[in-house]
Design a protein around this motif. Structure first.
Motif, PDB file in Angstrom:
ATOM      1  N   UNK A  20       9.769  -7.885  -1.481  1.00  0.00           N
ATOM      2  CA  UNK A  20      10.367  -7.439  -0.221  1.00  0.00           C
ATOM      3  C   UNK A  20      10.091  -5.969   0.078  1.00  0.00           C
ATOM      4  N   UNK A  21      10.216  -5.108  -0.914  1.00  0.00           N
ATOM      5  CA  UNK A  21      10.096  -3.670  -0.654  1.00  0.00           C
ATOM      6  C   UNK A  21       9.010  -2.996  -1.488  1.00  0.00           C
ATOM      7  N   UNK A  22       8.196  -3.758  -2.194  1.00  0.00           N
ATOM      8  CA  UNK A  22       7.169  -3.165  -3.056  1.00  0.00           C
ATOM      9  C   UNK A  22       5.825  -3.868  -2.849  1.00  0.00           C
ATOM     10  N   UNK A  23       4.768  -3.052  -2.731  1.00  0.00           N
ATOM     11  CA  UNK A  23       3.412  -3.595  -2.696  1.00  0.00           C
ATOM     12  C   UNK A  23       2.721  -3.303  -4.018  1.00  0.00           C
ATOM     13  N   UNK A  24       1.875  -4.225  -4.466  1.00  0.00           N
ATOM     14  CA  UNK A  24       1.163  -4.110  -5.746  1.00  0.00           C
ATOM     15  C   UNK A  24      -0.320  -3.936  -5.444  1.00  0.00           C
ATOM     16  N   UNK A  25      -0.896  -2.851  -5.952  1.00  0.00           N
ATOM     17  CA  UNK A  25      -2.286  -2.521  -5.653  1.00  0.00           C
ATOM     18  C   UNK A  25      -3.120  -2.555  -6.930  1.00  0.00           C
ATOM     19  N   UNK A  26      -4.298  -3.165  -6.832  1.00  0.00           N
ATOM     20  CA  UNK A  26      -5.236  -3.153  -7.957  1.00  0.00           C
ATOM     21  C   UNK A  26      -6.597  -2.685  -7.459  1.00  0.00           C
ATOM     22  N   UNK A  27      -7.509  -2.444  -8.395  1.00  0.00           N
ATOM     23  CA  UNK A  27      -8.881  -2.129  -8.014  1.00  0.00           C
ATOM     24  C   UNK A  27      -9.584  -3.434  -7.643  1.00  0.00           C
ATOM     25  N   UNK A  28     -10.447  -3.370  -6.630  1.00  0.00           N
ATOM     26  CA  UNK A  28     -11.189  -4.583  -6.273  1.00  0.00           C
ATOM     27  C   UNK A  28     -12.052  -5.030  -7.447  1.00  0.00           C
ATOM     28  N   UNK A  29     -12.544  -4.059  -8.184  1.00  0.00           N
ATOM     29  CA  UNK A  29     -13.342  -4.377  -9.369  1.00  0.00           C
ATOM     30  C   UNK A  29     -12.944  -3.450 -10.510  1.00  0.00           C
ATOM     31  N   UNK A  35     -11.654   2.293  -0.126  1.00  0.00           N
ATOM     32  CA  UNK A  35     -12.202   0.930  -0.043  1.00  0.00           C
ATOM     33  C   UNK A  35     -12.206   0.216  -1.393  1.00  0.00           C
ATOM     34  N   UNK A  36     -11.945   0.970  -2.471  1.00  0.00           N
ATOM     35  CA  UNK A  36     -11.964   0.366  -3.812  1.00  0.00           C
ATOM     36  C   UNK A  36     -10.658  -0.359  -4.134  1.00  0.00           C
ATOM     37  N   UNK A  37      -9.644  -0.229  -3.259  1.00  0.00           N
ATOM     38  CA  UNK A  37      -8.324  -0.791  -3.567  1.00  0.00           C
ATOM     39  C   UNK A  37      -8.007  -2.021  -2.736  1.00  0.00           C
ATOM     40  N   UNK A  38      -7.176  -2.870  -3.285  1.00  0.00           N
ATOM     41  CA  UNK A  38      -6.620  -3.967  -2.485  1.00  0.00           C
ATOM     42  C   UNK A  38      -5.164  -4.210  -2.879  1.00  0.00           C
ATOM     43  N   UNK A  39      -4.397  -4.678  -1.879  1.00  0.00           N
ATOM     44  CA  UNK A  39      -3.015  -5.102  -2.131  1.00  0.00           C
ATOM     45  C   UNK A  39      -3.081  -6.568  -2.528  1.00  0.00           C
ATOM     46  N   UNK A  40      -2.598  -6.890  -3.723  1.00  0.00           N
ATOM     47  CA  UNK A  40      -2.751  -8.287  -4.172  1.00  0.00           C
ATOM     48  C   UNK A  40      -1.428  -9.027  -4.290  1.00  0.00           C
ATOM     49  N   UNK A  41      -0.314  -8.316  -4.135  1.00  0.00           N
ATOM     50  CA  UNK A  41       0.991  -8.967  -4.276  1.00  0.00           C
ATOM     51  C   UNK A  41       2.010  -8.130  -3.533  1.00  0.00           C
ATOM     52  N   UNK A  91      -6.846 -13.040   3.274  1.00  0.00           N
ATOM     53  CA  UNK A  91      -7.927 -12.650   4.178  1.00  0.00           C
ATOM     54  C   UNK A  91      -9.009 -11.907   3.402  1.00  0.00           C
ATOM     55  N   UNK A  92      -8.643 -11.427   2.222  1.00  0.00           N
ATOM     56  CA  UNK A  92      -9.583 -10.705   1.376  1.00  0.00           C
ATOM     57  C   UNK A  92      -9.527 -11.377   0.003  1.00  0.00           C
ATOM     58  N   UNK A  93     -10.661 -11.532  -0.620  1.00  0.00           N
ATOM     59  CA  UNK A  93     -10.664 -12.239  -1.896  1.00  0.00           C
ATOM     60  C   UNK A  93      -9.696 -11.575  -2.872  1.00  0.00           C
ATOM     61  N   UNK A  94      -8.744 -12.327  -3.337  1.00  0.00           N
ATOM     62  CA  UNK A  94      -7.763 -11.812  -4.287  1.00  0.00           C
ATOM     63  C   UNK A  94      -6.730 -10.903  -3.679  1.00  0.00           C
ATOM     64  N   UNK A  95      -6.567 -10.939  -2.351  1.00  0.00           N
ATOM     65  CA  UNK A  95      -5.556 -10.045  -1.798  1.00  0.00           C
ATOM     66  C   UNK A  95      -5.290 -10.258  -0.323  1.00  0.00           C
ATOM     67  N   UNK A  96      -4.456  -9.385   0.211  1.00  0.00           N
ATOM     68  CA  UNK A  96      -4.112  -9.395   1.628  1.00  0.00           C
ATOM     69  C   UNK A  96      -5.197  -8.657   2.408  1.00  0.00           C
ATOM     70  N   UNK A  97      -5.202  -8.859   3.715  1.00  0.00           N
ATOM     71  CA  UNK A  97      -6.279  -8.293   4.530  1.00  0.00           C
ATOM     72  C   UNK A  97      -6.128  -6.834   4.904  1.00  0.00           C
ATOM     73  N   UNK A  98      -4.921  -6.268   4.668  1.00  0.00           N
ATOM     74  CA  UNK A  98      -4.757  -4.860   5.048  1.00  0.00           C
ATOM     75  C   UNK A  98      -5.578  -3.971   4.110  1.00  0.00           C
ATOM     76  N   UNK A  99      -5.933  -2.770   4.569  1.00  0.00           N
ATOM     77  CA  UNK A  99      -6.773  -1.900   3.743  1.00  0.00           C
ATOM     78  C   UNK A  99      -6.125  -0.529   3.602  1.00  0.00           C
ATOM     79  N   UNK A 100      -6.491   0.160   2.523  1.00  0.00           N
ATOM     80  CA  UNK A 100      -5.942   1.484   2.253  1.00  0.00           C
ATOM     81  C   UNK A 100      -6.941   2.513   2.786  1.00  0.00           C
ATOM     82  N   UNK A 101      -6.476   3.346   3.711  1.00  0.00           N
ATOM     83  CA  UNK A 101      -7.366   4.321   4.352  1.00  0.00           C
ATOM     84  C   UNK A 101      -8.035   5.217   3.306  1.00  0.00           C
ATOM     85  N   UNK A 102      -9.353   5.309   3.387  1.00  0.00           N
ATOM     86  CA  UNK A 102     -10.079   6.199   2.491  1.00  0.00           C
ATOM     87  C   UNK A 102     -10.248   5.647   1.083  1.00  0.00           C
TER      88      UNK A 102
END
Lengths: 375, 375
Positions: free
Chosen positions: A317-326, A308-314, A295-306
């Motif tokens: 089962x029990x771990x989320x992977x976060x990178x910088x959008x840029x 906006x520079x982050x996205x979950x890209x992977x 839903x978001x380029x290079x990632x899932x559509x959920x967002x991290x409160x506060x």
């Protein structure tokens, strides 16, 4: 074994599903007032939150006039004193027995059919003694899901059969303008709601012309009910459900603001991987769901409160992977062990993964709400 | 309120998660025998099935030597007499207290760290009285998930710190060759397993050269453990989990045959839409999960048992939409009300959506298994 509940959010075990009761009350009140002002009955859908406490807020304490999506939900609400329950789900023979039990327990239990199979089944099947099947007919007014097509004659014929059957109280039309989820701003939402409403009303007029009284004609997608076009004031009933929580998807489409989102997944940073330019959190697909993939380029559509520079890209089962959008992640901003809060992309999908919610008011934890999962 | 369990599958309330106990036993026995023949300890992962009964079968009744992915699972298994439990999850400070409780209750409770944060935390924190932290170090041997990198010196240094700490019993290396999920046939799986194994052994040799004894070095992805390359016989421990059920993804990649899949979602056809060329089933994303989106051209990766001509192309919360892979759907083959069975794309994601499984043997329902969800 009950776990002791901490008083402060920062001490919670993660991941957990945090619910802001004040925001739910605001969301409920906004929808209720619009409906009251315009003489529209509000029949909130329970499928997003699936709790008694949420049902109390959405029905303003009446415990009357709700929609559910599973028989398990219907039984759970019936067990807790709710009545006037609509099971808005294409009915088949295998589910009739549990419906009969609910009809016998409740003053009003409405069922729903989406086409000829259901109409034929109900007209040929005796309802419980002293009762009539109380039936809504589903209408597809452009969404492409279930229901009779708004621009075909078959639906009028089926409504007539329901109306003419001595077994049946024909309640009216249930439509769900899910196409409003394709909008990207409030104007588009209103335009989509207006079109769906026109189709609904055209169908209702055909019913009237065919001599079929239609007591209720309802709409119910959260985007169009949250940003209603003025023309929609002529319907008799609204039945949205997601507005209890909203989510990142609703905020992105303009149904609400981020500040209205009442449901967040609290999670902690559990690892820094500077050489891979990502960090880990303790929420994977079992806490967040896969809804919103891409839903978001290079990632899932959920967002991290506060953040906006982050996205979950992977997710595993029990771990989320976060990178910088840029560019490069500034790891110093997200200490290992610190808490971050994820707005789910689709709260219906994420909230259902939690057996209970942690409820807070003005930052203080005030209790837990148990949900009804399963079927 | 307990629902009465019917004796035959055809009378089940749908959707439900059906588990074939005979197939689980076969899957468990095949893996156990390969490990026994090759002197490899088997430490099955519980995260896929999350049940006591499944744990009994996978440990061959010993209730010893398992892996879990959440503390809730660890506590659930400890409550039920399991011991020698490895919590293979990047540990952070907030989860230490529950780990200490488990260490006090169990003979062997192992924890896991994925890098410098965890090593520093454990070397500086006193374990419960009379105990030492029993620690595995995570190794990334090409998967790109968590763990120290196999080809960097940092991991050797961290292992040394663990080994030298008087607080700690260094257990060895835990690797997860998740890259074997990128394979598309058994040969590719074996090749990937071989490469991952070479990297693991290269790292273990570096440890030995640095004077760090490494009692255990383990691998554990279900594809590579199910189609093991002969070279993998030198590892000390296998820790796969998905093989208990397998799924459509594993069958597509060649880990197993469709006949080995022990877990299906039973669902019913609830609507025919010839004008839209699709039918509806009573399982949506809350029963199937969104895992596998786009895994199949024009649809989700899960498959309908006995119907290779069908695909699920859309889901709402409680409804799945099925079309023909090619051309027009022959609706007469799928009567409304009839049952069909879906092989989940990823059983870890779908099974977790059910509070219990319906267990059958040779077509007869033999009971239900409760799962441990949440955190």
């Amino acid at each position: 074994m009950e776990k002791k509940l901490p008083s402060s959010i920062s001490e919670l075990q993660t991941p957990c599903c945090l619910v802001d009761i004040d925001k739910i009350k605001e969301n409920a009140s906004r929808m209720r007032h619009w409906c009251e002002q315009n003489g529209i009955k509000l029949r909130p859908h329970m499928k997003t939150h699936k709790t008694i406490e949420g049902g109390d807020i959405l029905t303003n304490g009446s415990r009357r006039k709700i929609v559910v999506s599973t028989l398990k939900e219907a039984e759970f609400y019936a067990d807790n004193g709710f009545d006037d329950i609509l099971y808005a789900y294409p009915l088949t023979k295998d589910k009739l027995e549990r419906c009969c039990q609910l009809m016998n327990r409740l003053e009003l239990f409405h069922i729903y059919v989406d086409g000829s199979y259901g109409v034929e089944m109900l007209t040929k099947t005796a309802p419980p003694e002293g009762k009539k099947w109380s039936v809504y007919l589903g209408l597809d007014n452009g969404d492409g899901r279930e229901g009779v097509l708004w621009d075909k004659e078959e639906g009028v014929e089926l409504a007539k059969q329901l109306y003419m059957s001595t077994n049946i109280n024909f309640q009216g039309i249930y439509s769900h303008e899910g196409q409003s989820y394709n909008s990207s701003n409030p104007n588009e939402i209103r335009q989509t709601g207006k079109e769906a409403h026109l189709r609904l009303m055209a169908f209702v007029e055909k019913l009237q012309a065919a001599g079929v009284p239609c007591p209720e004609y309802s709409m119910g997608a959260t985007p169009s009910c949250s940003q209603p076009d003025d023309t929609m004031k002529t319907v008799t009933e609204f039945h949205p459900g997601n507005y209890v929580f909203y989510d990142a998807m609703q905020a992105a489409k303009g149904s609400c603001n981020e500040a209205n989102i009442a449901c967040r997944i609290a999670t902690r940073v559990i690892g820094h991987y500077p050489e891979k330019n990502h960090l880990l959190i303790d929420a994977g697909f079992l806490a967040l769901s896969f809804d919103g993939k891409d839903a978001q380029s290079g990632g899932y559509g959920m967002t991290v409160q506060g953040h906006p520079e982050l996205r979950i890209f992977k997710m595993t089962q029990e771990i989320g992977f976060i990178q910088a959008k840029e560019g490069t992640l500034d790891f110093e901003k997200y200490a290992v062990g610190s808490m971050i809060f994820i707005y789910p992309y689709h709260s219906c999908a994420s909230a259902a993964l939690f057996p209970e919610y942690i409820v807070h008011s003005s930052g203080n934890i005030v209790g837990t709400w148990k949900t009804v999962n399963g079927w």
